[in-house]
Design a protein around this motif. Sequence first.
Motif, PDB file in Angstrom:
ATOM      1  N   GLU A  29    -142.084 -85.470  68.387  1.00  0.00           N
ATOM      2  CA  GLU A  29    -141.214 -86.023  67.350  1.00  0.00           C
ATOM      3  C   GLU A  29    -141.510 -85.435  65.973  1.00  0.00           C
ATOM      4  OE1 GLU A  29    -141.835 -90.210  67.546  1.00  0.00           O
ATOM      5  OE2 GLU A  29    -140.641 -90.467  69.383  1.00  0.00           O
ATOM      6  N   GLY A  30    -140.498 -85.498  65.110  1.00  0.00           N
ATOM      7  CA  GLY A  30    -140.652 -85.043  63.737  1.00  0.00           C
ATOM      8  C   GLY A  30    -139.851 -83.784  63.461  1.00  0.00           C
ATOM      9  N   THR A  31    -140.082 -83.231  62.285  1.00  0.00           N
ATOM     10  CA  THR A  31    -139.423 -82.002  61.837  1.00  0.00           C
ATOM     11  C   THR A  31    -140.492 -81.026  61.379  1.00  0.00           C
ATOM     12  OG1 THR A  31    -137.480 -83.245  61.097  1.00  0.00           O
ATOM     13  CG2 THR A  31    -137.746 -81.013  60.225  1.00  0.00           C
ATOM     14  N   ILE A  32    -140.364 -79.769  61.762  1.00  0.00           N
ATOM     15  CA  ILE A  32    -141.319 -78.766  61.318  1.00  0.00           C
ATOM     16  C   ILE A  32    -140.631 -77.757  60.398  1.00  0.00           C
ATOM     17  CG2 ILE A  32    -142.927 -78.977  63.248  1.00  0.00           C
ATOM     18  CD1 ILE A  32    -141.565 -76.528  64.523  1.00  0.00           C
ATOM     19  N   TYR A  33    -141.353 -77.380  59.354  1.00  0.00           N
ATOM     20  CA  TYR A  33    -140.963 -76.308  58.448  1.00  0.00           C
ATOM     21  C   TYR A  33    -141.951 -75.181  58.677  1.00  0.00           C
ATOM     22  CZ  TYR A  33    -137.984 -79.703  56.089  1.00  0.00           C
ATOM     23  OH  TYR A  33    -137.010 -80.638  55.813  1.00  0.00           O
ATOM     24  N   TYR A  34    -141.476 -73.954  58.751  1.00  0.00           N
ATOM     25  CA  TYR A  34    -142.376 -72.863  59.132  1.00  0.00           C
ATOM     26  C   TYR A  34    -141.808 -71.501  58.700  1.00  0.00           C
ATOM     27  CZ  TYR A  34    -138.962 -72.906  62.967  1.00  0.00           C
ATOM     28  OH  TYR A  34    -137.801 -72.927  63.693  1.00  0.00           O
ATOM     29  N   ASP A  73    -141.387 -81.053  49.869  1.00  0.00           N
ATOM     30  CA  ASP A  73    -141.623 -82.359  49.250  1.00  0.00           C
ATOM     31  C   ASP A  73    -140.573 -83.321  49.791  1.00  0.00           C
ATOM     32  OD1 ASP A  73    -141.559 -84.608  47.467  1.00  0.00           O
ATOM     33  OD2 ASP A  73    -142.657 -83.410  45.989  1.00  0.00           O
ATOM     34  N   LYS A  74    -141.010 -84.243  50.659  1.00  0.00           N
ATOM     35  CA  LYS A  74    -140.066 -85.148  51.311  1.00  0.00           C
ATOM     36  C   LYS A  74    -139.426 -86.102  50.312  1.00  0.00           C
ATOM     37  CE  LYS A  74    -139.631 -88.396  55.149  1.00  0.00           C
ATOM     38  NZ  LYS A  74    -140.330 -89.088  56.266  1.00  0.00           N
ATOM     39  N   ALA A  75    -140.189 -86.548  49.316  1.00  0.00           N
ATOM     40  CA  ALA A  75    -139.669 -87.510  48.346  1.00  0.00           C
ATOM     41  C   ALA A  75    -138.492 -86.938  47.567  1.00  0.00           C
ATOM     42  CB  ALA A  75    -140.778 -87.929  47.386  1.00  0.00           C
ATOM     43  N   PHE A  94    -140.322 -70.275  43.702  1.00  0.00           N
ATOM     44  CA  PHE A  94    -138.917 -70.660  43.753  1.00  0.00           C
ATOM     45  C   PHE A  94    -138.822 -72.071  44.332  1.00  0.00           C
ATOM     46  CE2 PHE A  94    -139.030 -66.085  43.963  1.00  0.00           C
ATOM     47  CZ  PHE A  94    -137.893 -65.646  43.315  1.00  0.00           C
ATOM     48  N   SER A  95    -137.715 -72.724  44.080  1.00  0.00           N
ATOM     49  CA  SER A  95    -137.474 -74.027  44.699  1.00  0.00           C
ATOM     50  C   SER A  95    -136.051 -74.071  45.246  1.00  0.00           C
ATOM     51  CB  SER A  95    -137.692 -75.164  43.704  1.00  0.00           C
ATOM     52  OG  SER A  95    -136.698 -75.144  42.698  1.00  0.00           O
ATOM     53  N   LEU A  96    -135.887 -74.889  46.274  1.00  0.00           N
ATOM     54  CA  LEU A  96    -134.603 -74.978  46.951  1.00  0.00           C
ATOM     55  C   LEU A  96    -134.438 -76.401  47.468  1.00  0.00           C
ATOM     56  CD1 LEU A  96    -132.312 -72.956  47.843  1.00  0.00           C
ATOM     57  CD2 LEU A  96    -133.511 -72.793  50.025  1.00  0.00           C
ATOM     58  N   LYS A  97    -133.342 -77.063  47.094  1.00  0.00           N
ATOM     59  CA  LYS A  97    -133.079 -78.409  47.591  1.00  0.00           C
ATOM     60  C   LYS A  97    -132.407 -78.343  48.961  1.00  0.00           C
ATOM     61  CE  LYS A  97    -132.852 -81.299  43.471  1.00  0.00           C
ATOM     62  NZ  LYS A  97    -133.881 -82.214  44.028  1.00  0.00           N
ATOM     63  N   ASP A  98    -132.578 -79.416  49.744  1.00  0.00           N
ATOM     64  CA  ASP A  98    -131.920 -79.492  51.048  1.00  0.00           C
ATOM     65  C   ASP A  98    -130.429 -79.227  50.901  1.00  0.00           C
ATOM     66  OD1 ASP A  98    -134.171 -80.004  52.488  1.00  0.00           O
ATOM     67  OD2 ASP A  98    -133.814 -82.145  52.726  1.00  0.00           O
ATOM     68  N   GLY A  99    -129.919 -78.342  51.734  1.00  0.00           N
ATOM     69  CA  GLY A  99    -128.490 -78.035  51.721  1.00  0.00           C
ATOM     70  C   GLY A  99    -128.124 -76.877  50.825  1.00  0.00           C
ATOM     71  N   GLU A 100    -129.018 -76.479  49.899  1.00  0.00           N
ATOM     72  CA  GLU A 100    -128.732 -75.343  49.027  1.00  0.00           C
ATOM     73  C   GLU A 100    -129.075 -74.024  49.736  1.00  0.00           C
ATOM     74  OE1 GLU A 100    -129.479 -77.283  44.582  1.00  0.00           O
ATOM     75  OE2 GLU A 100    -131.008 -75.986  45.487  1.00  0.00           O
ATOM     76  N   THR A 101    -128.449 -72.955  49.285  1.00  0.00           N
ATOM     77  CA  THR A 101    -128.722 -71.636  49.862  1.00  0.00           C
ATOM     78  C   THR A 101    -129.279 -70.654  48.833  1.00  0.00           C
ATOM     79  OG1 THR A 101    -126.423 -70.947  49.429  1.00  0.00           O
ATOM     80  CG2 THR A 101    -126.914 -71.888  51.611  1.00  0.00           C
ATOM     81  N   LYS A 102    -129.092 -70.963  47.554  1.00  0.00           N
ATOM     82  CA  LYS A 102    -129.586 -70.080  46.497  1.00  0.00           C
ATOM     83  C   LYS A 102    -130.741 -70.761  45.772  1.00  0.00           C
ATOM     84  CE  LYS A 102    -128.152 -67.322  42.507  1.00  0.00           C
ATOM     85  NZ  LYS A 102    -127.018 -66.960  41.613  1.00  0.00           N
ATOM     86  N   PRO A 103    -131.950 -70.180  45.841  1.00  0.00           N
ATOM     87  CA  PRO A 103    -133.107 -70.819  45.215  1.00  0.00           C
ATOM     88  C   PRO A 103    -133.113 -70.647  43.699  1.00  0.00           C
ATOM     89  CG  PRO A 103    -133.759 -68.729  46.140  1.00  0.00           C
ATOM     90  CD  PRO A 103    -132.318 -68.934  46.533  1.00  0.00           C
ATOM     91  N   THR A 104    -133.888 -71.501  43.042  1.00  0.00           N
ATOM     92  CA  THR A 104    -134.079 -71.424  41.598  1.00  0.00           C
ATOM     93  C   THR A 104    -135.467 -70.866  41.314  1.00  0.00           C
ATOM     94  OG1 THR A 104    -132.659 -73.344  41.230  1.00  0.00           O
ATOM     95  CG2 THR A 104    -134.175 -72.753  39.447  1.00  0.00           C
ATOM     96  N   GLN A 121    -145.557 -76.795  58.522  1.00  0.00           N
ATOM     97  CA  GLN A 121    -145.689 -78.123  57.924  1.00  0.00           C
ATOM     98  C   GLN A 121    -144.884 -79.080  58.795  1.00  0.00           C
ATOM     99  OE1 GLN A 121    -144.517 -78.505  53.797  1.00  0.00           O
ATOM    100  NE2 GLN A 121    -144.700 -80.732  53.825  1.00  0.00           N
ATOM    101  N   TRP A 122    -145.522 -80.151  59.217  1.00  0.00           N
ATOM    102  CA  TRP A 122    -144.932 -81.074  60.183  1.00  0.00           C
ATOM    103  C   TRP A 122    -144.658 -82.411  59.494  1.00  0.00           C
ATOM    104  CZ3 TRP A 122    -146.624 -80.529  65.897  1.00  0.00           C
ATOM    105  CH2 TRP A 122    -145.881 -81.370  66.708  1.00  0.00           C
ATOM    106  N   ILE A 123    -143.394 -82.815  59.447  1.00  0.00           N
ATOM    107  CA  ILE A 123    -142.962 -84.044  58.787  1.00  0.00           C
ATOM    108  C   ILE A 123    -142.544 -85.066  59.834  1.00  0.00           C
ATOM    109  CG2 ILE A 123    -141.350 -85.070  57.147  1.00  0.00           C
ATOM    110  CD1 ILE A 123    -143.156 -83.094  55.825  1.00  0.00           C
ATOM    111  N   THR A 124    -142.992 -86.325  59.649  1.00  0.00           N
ATOM    112  CA  THR A 124    -142.567 -87.405  60.538  1.00  0.00           C
ATOM    113  C   THR A 124    -141.781 -88.445  59.755  1.00  0.00           C
ATOM    114  OG1 THR A 124    -144.606 -88.676  60.199  1.00  0.00           O
ATOM    115  CG2 THR A 124    -144.583 -87.073  62.010  1.00  0.00           C
ATOM    116  N   LYS A 125    -141.087 -89.323  60.457  1.00  0.00           N
ATOM    117  CA  LYS A 125    -140.267 -90.361  59.808  1.00  0.00           C
ATOM    118  C   LYS A 125    -141.119 -91.367  59.037  1.00  0.00           C
ATOM    119  CE  LYS A 125    -136.419 -90.110  63.084  1.00  0.00           C
ATOM    120  NZ  LYS A 125    -135.620 -90.857  64.092  1.00  0.00           N
ATOM    121  N   THR A 126    -142.358 -91.544  59.466  1.00  0.00           N
ATOM    122  CA  THR A 126    -143.217 -92.560  58.843  1.00  0.00           C
ATOM    123  C   THR A 126    -143.847 -92.083  57.544  1.00  0.00           C
ATOM    124  OG1 THR A 126    -145.107 -91.791  60.164  1.00  0.00           O
ATOM    125  CG2 THR A 126    -143.773 -93.586  61.060  1.00  0.00           C
TER     126      THR A 126
END
Length: 241
Positions: free
Chosen positions: A39-44, A91-93, A110-120, A235-240
């Motif tokens: 379970e969870g989501t991984i970023y890699y 950053d999940k928050a 650089f930073s990128l929000k969920d759903g964006e394709t062009k980083p800042t 990086q492994w993110i869980t719902k909790t």
Amino acid sequence: MKKTVIITILFLLASIVIFLNGFQYFKSTMNANLLEDVEGTIYYTKRVDGVLTLFKSDASLQNETLIYSHKGKGKDNYGGNNDNIIDFHYDKAYQTISFIAMHDGSWSMFSLKDGETKPTLKHKQEMMEHTEYIQNQFENLSVIDQQGSLYLLEDGNEKVIKKFHGIYDGNEKFTGYTPIGFSPDGKYLVYHSMEHVTSLGTILEGLFQDSVGHTYIMDLSTMKSTRYIDAYTIQWITKTE
């Protein structure tokens, strides 16, 4: 005559490597059903056309999504490009991912929000101060590698959980297993295998492949393993969380 012999030997060696890889792939996917309960989501990051690229996926390896590729954008100071993403943190928050990539000859953030394709572009000449990659320790558990084998340490007790049967090369470059980290709940261990019992096998595979070895995940309750995503950092993110 000598040239013919050399070509024949190389062909036989390549055939052996291909056969062993096919056998290893069949063996490594026998327990693929254990991923159903992960379970969870991984970023890699993983290599795409030689470039470390940022992805996310369900931890069960469903629904892989490309987050960002820096290919063609990493101009360096030597007239070329380094398009690798070398560090990242989600950053999940704030639902924002920060990463380090080359910009006009400097490693920059650089930073990128969920759903964006062009980083800042946030900061030039910047390195990542905070990451949350999976670690080799979880509460009272830790994992180490010795002579190519993996050992689980729990409350001072040590047991082998993945035995390497082969000729260990001594520097972890060609043979054996190496730990990557535990899942956030401590139920699974992600590790890397060089796949070969001798250094020669790894070297030969390296002649025909972009990279050698593969990543695995082990269910620590059953000690069964299966192939996992061949990622460099996870990086492994869980719902909790």
